[in-house]
Design a protein around this motif. Structure first.
Motif, PDB file in Angstrom:
ATOM      1  N   ASP A 163       0.862  -1.181   0.000  1.00  0.00           N
ATOM      2  CA  ASP A 163       0.000   0.000   0.000  1.00  0.00           C
ATOM      3  C   ASP A 163       0.898   1.230   0.000  1.00  0.00           C
ATOM      4  OD1 ASP A 163      -1.643   2.212   0.876  1.00  0.00           O
ATOM      5  OD2 ASP A 163      -3.124   0.755   1.557  1.00  0.00           O
ATOM      6  N   SER A 164       0.632   2.153  -0.898  1.00  0.00           N
ATOM      7  CA  SER A 164       1.505   3.317  -1.037  1.00  0.00           C
ATOM      8  C   SER A 164       1.498   4.220   0.185  1.00  0.00           C
ATOM      9  CB  SER A 164       1.094   4.128  -2.272  1.00  0.00           C
ATOM     10  OG  SER A 164      -0.199   4.696  -2.095  1.00  0.00           O
ATOM     11  N   THR A 165       0.501   4.087   1.038  1.00  0.00           N
ATOM     12  CA  THR A 165       0.403   4.960   2.214  1.00  0.00           C
ATOM     13  C   THR A 165       1.167   4.420   3.412  1.00  0.00           C
ATOM     14  OG1 THR A 165      -1.653   3.902   2.961  1.00  0.00           O
ATOM     15  CG2 THR A 165      -1.864   5.782   1.468  1.00  0.00           C
ATOM     16  N   THR A 166       1.758   3.237   3.275  1.00  0.00           N
ATOM     17  CA  THR A 166       2.520   2.636   4.378  1.00  0.00           C
ATOM     18  C   THR A 166       4.014   2.878   4.169  1.00  0.00           C
ATOM     19  OG1 THR A 166       2.800   0.509   3.263  1.00  0.00           O
ATOM     20  CG2 THR A 166       0.777   0.827   4.563  1.00  0.00           C
ATOM     21  N   PRO A 167       4.810   2.793   5.229  1.00  0.00           N
ATOM     22  CA  PRO A 167       6.268   2.931   5.064  1.00  0.00           C
ATOM     23  C   PRO A 167       6.836   1.944   4.052  1.00  0.00           C
ATOM     24  CG  PRO A 167       5.690   3.105   7.372  1.00  0.00           C
ATOM     25  CD  PRO A 167       4.430   2.709   6.648  1.00  0.00           C
ATOM     26  N   GLU A 168       6.330   0.704   4.061  1.00  0.00           N
ATOM     27  CA  GLU A 168       6.809  -0.294   3.100  1.00  0.00           C
ATOM     28  C   GLU A 168       6.502   0.143   1.674  1.00  0.00           C
ATOM     29  OE1 GLU A 168       6.041  -4.958   1.768  1.00  0.00           O
ATOM     30  OE2 GLU A 168       4.656  -3.930   3.126  1.00  0.00           O
ATOM     31  N   GLY A 169       5.266   0.619   1.459  1.00  0.00           N
ATOM     32  CA  GLY A 169       4.886   1.059   0.124  1.00  0.00           C
ATOM     33  C   GLY A 169       5.687   2.256  -0.334  1.00  0.00           C
ATOM     34  N   GLU A 170       5.927   3.189   0.566  1.00  0.00           N
ATOM     35  CA  GLU A 170       6.726   4.364   0.228  1.00  0.00           C
ATOM     36  C   GLU A 170       8.147   3.964  -0.155  1.00  0.00           C
ATOM     37  OE1 GLU A 170       6.468   6.864   3.622  1.00  0.00           O
ATOM     38  OE2 GLU A 170       4.404   7.536   3.202  1.00  0.00           O
ATOM     39  N   GLU A 171       8.696   2.984   0.562  1.00  0.00           N
ATOM     40  CA  GLU A 171      10.050   2.524   0.267  1.00  0.00           C
ATOM     41  C   GLU A 171      10.113   1.825  -1.082  1.00  0.00           C
ATOM     42  OE1 GLU A 171      14.177   1.729   1.019  1.00  0.00           O
ATOM     43  OE2 GLU A 171      12.711   3.224   1.696  1.00  0.00           O
ATOM     44  N   GLY A 180      -8.086   1.408 -11.339  1.00  0.00           N
ATOM     45  CA  GLY A 180      -8.483   0.557 -10.236  1.00  0.00           C
ATOM     46  C   GLY A 180      -7.684   0.777  -8.968  1.00  0.00           C
ATOM     47  N   GLY A 181      -6.680   1.679  -9.031  1.00  0.00           N
ATOM     48  CA  GLY A 181      -5.901   1.994  -7.843  1.00  0.00           C
ATOM     49  C   GLY A 181      -4.597   1.225  -7.718  1.00  0.00           C
ATOM     50  N   TRP A 182      -4.039   0.762  -8.852  1.00  0.00           N
ATOM     51  CA  TRP A 182      -2.822  -0.049  -8.802  1.00  0.00           C
ATOM     52  C   TRP A 182      -1.746   0.509  -9.730  1.00  0.00           C
ATOM     53  CZ3 TRP A 182      -2.381  -3.664  -5.143  1.00  0.00           C
ATOM     54  CH2 TRP A 182      -3.574  -4.153  -4.568  1.00  0.00           C
ATOM     55  N   LEU A 183      -0.515   0.470  -9.256  1.00  0.00           N
ATOM     56  CA  LEU A 183       0.664   0.802 -10.055  1.00  0.00           C
ATOM     57  C   LEU A 183       1.528  -0.442 -10.172  1.00  0.00           C
ATOM     58  CD1 LEU A 183       1.681   4.172  -8.336  1.00  0.00           C
ATOM     59  CD2 LEU A 183       0.425   3.909 -10.492  1.00  0.00           C
ATOM     60  N   LEU A 184       2.058  -0.675 -11.350  1.00  0.00           N
ATOM     61  CA  LEU A 184       2.977  -1.796 -11.568  1.00  0.00           C
ATOM     62  C   LEU A 184       4.381  -1.218 -11.669  1.00  0.00           C
ATOM     63  CD1 LEU A 184       2.970  -4.842 -11.911  1.00  0.00           C
ATOM     64  CD2 LEU A 184       2.799  -4.505 -14.378  1.00  0.00           C
ATOM     65  N   ARG A 185       5.234  -1.618 -10.731  1.00  0.00           N
ATOM     66  CA  ARG A 185       6.568  -1.056 -10.629  1.00  0.00           C
ATOM     67  C   ARG A 185       7.635  -2.131 -10.865  1.00  0.00           C
ATOM     68  NH1 ARG A 185       6.695   4.398 -10.356  1.00  0.00           N
ATOM     69  NH2 ARG A 185       8.607   4.276  -9.109  1.00  0.00           N
ATOM     70  N   LEU A 186       8.734  -1.715 -11.455  1.00  0.00           N
ATOM     71  CA  LEU A 186       9.861  -2.608 -11.691  1.00  0.00           C
ATOM     72  C   LEU A 186      10.793  -2.492 -10.498  1.00  0.00           C
ATOM     73  CD1 LEU A 186      10.862  -4.529 -13.909  1.00  0.00           C
ATOM     74  CD2 LEU A 186      12.255  -2.643 -14.781  1.00  0.00           C
ATOM     75  N   HIS A 187      10.764  -3.527  -9.645  1.00  0.00           N
ATOM     76  CA  HIS A 187      11.504  -3.520  -8.391  1.00  0.00           C
ATOM     77  C   HIS A 187      12.792  -4.315  -8.564  1.00  0.00           C
ATOM     78  CE1 HIS A 187      11.907  -4.332  -3.913  1.00  0.00           C
ATOM     79  NE2 HIS A 187      11.713  -3.039  -3.966  1.00  0.00           N
ATOM     80  N   GLU A 188      13.712  -4.117  -7.659  1.00  0.00           N
ATOM     81  CA  GLU A 188      15.019  -4.785  -7.780  1.00  0.00           C
ATOM     82  C   GLU A 188      14.909  -6.301  -7.712  1.00  0.00           C
ATOM     83  OE1 GLU A 188      15.856  -3.681  -3.082  1.00  0.00           O
ATOM     84  OE2 GLU A 188      17.061  -2.827  -4.687  1.00  0.00           O
ATOM     85  N   THR A 189      13.822  -6.822  -7.124  1.00  0.00           N
ATOM     86  CA  THR A 189      13.657  -8.271  -7.019  1.00  0.00           C
ATOM     87  C   THR A 189      12.519  -8.804  -7.890  1.00  0.00           C
ATOM     88  OG1 THR A 189      12.219  -7.973  -5.085  1.00  0.00           O
ATOM     89  CG2 THR A 189      14.569  -8.322  -4.667  1.00  0.00           C
ATOM     90  N   GLY A 190      12.006  -7.996  -8.767  1.00  0.00           N
ATOM     91  CA  GLY A 190      10.897  -8.423  -9.618  1.00  0.00           C
ATOM     92  C   GLY A 190       9.868  -7.322  -9.769  1.00  0.00           C
ATOM     93  N   LEU A 191       8.619  -7.711  -9.910  1.00  0.00           N
ATOM     94  CA  LEU A 191       7.535  -6.742 -10.047  1.00  0.00           C
ATOM     95  C   LEU A 191       6.932  -6.410  -8.682  1.00  0.00           C
ATOM     96  CD1 LEU A 191       5.508  -8.013 -13.145  1.00  0.00           C
ATOM     97  CD2 LEU A 191       7.157  -6.131 -13.043  1.00  0.00           C
ATOM     98  N   ALA A 192       6.606  -5.161  -8.498  1.00  0.00           N
ATOM     99  CA  ALA A 192       5.893  -4.732  -7.300  1.00  0.00           C
ATOM    100  C   ALA A 192       4.540  -4.173  -7.727  1.00  0.00           C
ATOM    101  CB  ALA A 192       6.692  -3.679  -6.542  1.00  0.00           C
ATOM    102  N   LEU A 193       3.501  -4.657  -7.083  1.00  0.00           N
ATOM    103  CA  LEU A 193       2.150  -4.180  -7.319  1.00  0.00           C
ATOM    104  C   LEU A 193       1.798  -3.277  -6.139  1.00  0.00           C
ATOM    105  CD1 LEU A 193      -0.101  -4.619  -9.439  1.00  0.00           C
ATOM    106  CD2 LEU A 193      -0.939  -6.496  -8.018  1.00  0.00           C
ATOM    107  N   VAL A 194       1.629  -1.990  -6.429  1.00  0.00           N
ATOM    108  CA  VAL A 194       1.446  -1.001  -5.355  1.00  0.00           C
ATOM    109  C   VAL A 194       0.049  -0.406  -5.463  1.00  0.00           C
ATOM    110  CG1 VAL A 194       2.318   1.095  -4.274  1.00  0.00           C
ATOM    111  CG2 VAL A 194       3.908  -0.510  -5.364  1.00  0.00           C
ATOM    112  N   HIS A 195      -0.687  -0.493  -4.361  1.00  0.00           N
ATOM    113  CA  HIS A 195      -2.032   0.085  -4.318  1.00  0.00           C
ATOM    114  C   HIS A 195      -1.953   1.517  -3.812  1.00  0.00           C
ATOM    115  CE1 HIS A 195      -6.105   0.869  -2.653  1.00  0.00           C
ATOM    116  NE2 HIS A 195      -6.469   0.194  -3.732  1.00  0.00           N
ATOM    117  N   PHE A 196      -2.752   2.384  -4.411  1.00  0.00           N
ATOM    118  CA  PHE A 196      -2.812   3.768  -3.948  1.00  0.00           C
ATOM    119  C   PHE A 196      -4.268   4.173  -3.751  1.00  0.00           C
ATOM    120  CE2 PHE A 196      -2.980   3.973  -8.554  1.00  0.00           C
ATOM    121  CZ  PHE A 196      -3.938   4.950  -8.816  1.00  0.00           C
TER     122      PHE A 196
END
Length: 244
Positions: A144-152, A226-242
């Protein structure tokens, strides 16, 4: 010759488009200046913008990414103003249709399961379009983009569309030069219209691209709605909700 160019120049044989990168940059800059001047003329006749006190800078900025009147007021203008502005560009009718479809749309919250289910189809579309590097299709994180994990995760990842970026130094195929000029010109006004987000802009501008690319950006836009971003993360894909 593209159909839209034939319509603009019936019976005419336009000068060949440049093939050298320096000449192409000059050609694009000249088109941008033409469109910039024409858009300001159209804005000057918009009753809504007039009532808001909109005026053009004198002199106008040399760089379109510093022309804040065009950038900030395009989405606030009347629909007929946007229609007239986009009609000057290649495939203007479809650009207008998509712009109005986005501006009149409403969020459509998407469950996580549906967002996850979209990934295999997106992977196929990326494969069809072609990427600039190999990538891992599996989802390594959901946040979740509103959490510290999501922000990171957002801080340490890139938008998935970086996989489609090409070299800015390589010459552009001459036949695509007009549409590339239009894409660059619309970049900032549509980014602002989307609330400083990429997905709406990319979907609208993909009207100027291939059918496969258009389908790809349409699916990313659907995720965004729908409230989702698909991000290219260092370990694969990250699905981030906003939050919508």
């Amino acid at each position: 010759m593209p159909n839209w160019l034939k319509a603009l120049l019936p019976g005419a044989r336009p000068d060949p488009l440049p093939t050298e990168r320096a000449e192409q940059r000059a050609w694009v800059k000249a088109r941008h200046r033409e469109w910039q001047l024409a858009w300001h003329d159209i804005f000057d006749r918009d009753e809504k913008l007039i009532a808001e006190g909109s005026t053009r800078d004198d002199p106008l900025p040399n760089e379109i990414n510093r022309d804040y009147r065009l950038i900030c007021e395009f989405s606030r203008s009347l629909p007929e103003t946007r229609r007239a502005c986009l009609a000057l560009l290649p495939l203007g009718a479809e650009l207008y249709r998509r712009t109005e479809a986005f501006l009149s749309s409403r969020p459509a919250p998407m469950p996580e399961a549906e967002a996850r289910a979209a990934i295999p189809g997106l992977a196929t579309l990326f494969e069809q379009v072609g990427t600039n590097e190999p990538w891992e299709v599996s989802i390594s994180a959901v946040a979740d983009s509103t959490t510290p994990e999501g922000e990171e995760i957002l801080r340490r990842s890139d938008d998935i569309t970086v996989l489609l970026e090409g070299s800015v130094l390589a010459p552009i195929p001459p036949e695509t030069l007009p549409t590339e000029a239009a894409r660059d010109f619309l970049d900032e006004p549509l980014y602002m219209a989307g609330g400083n987000t990429y997905a709406p802009r990319d979907w609208i501008i993909s009207a100027l691209l291939t059918e496969d690319e258009s389908r790809l950006y349409a699916e990313l836009f659907r995720l965004w709605q729908g409230g989702w971003l698909l991000r290219l993360h260092e370990t694969g894909l990250a699905l981030v909700h906003f939050p919508l």
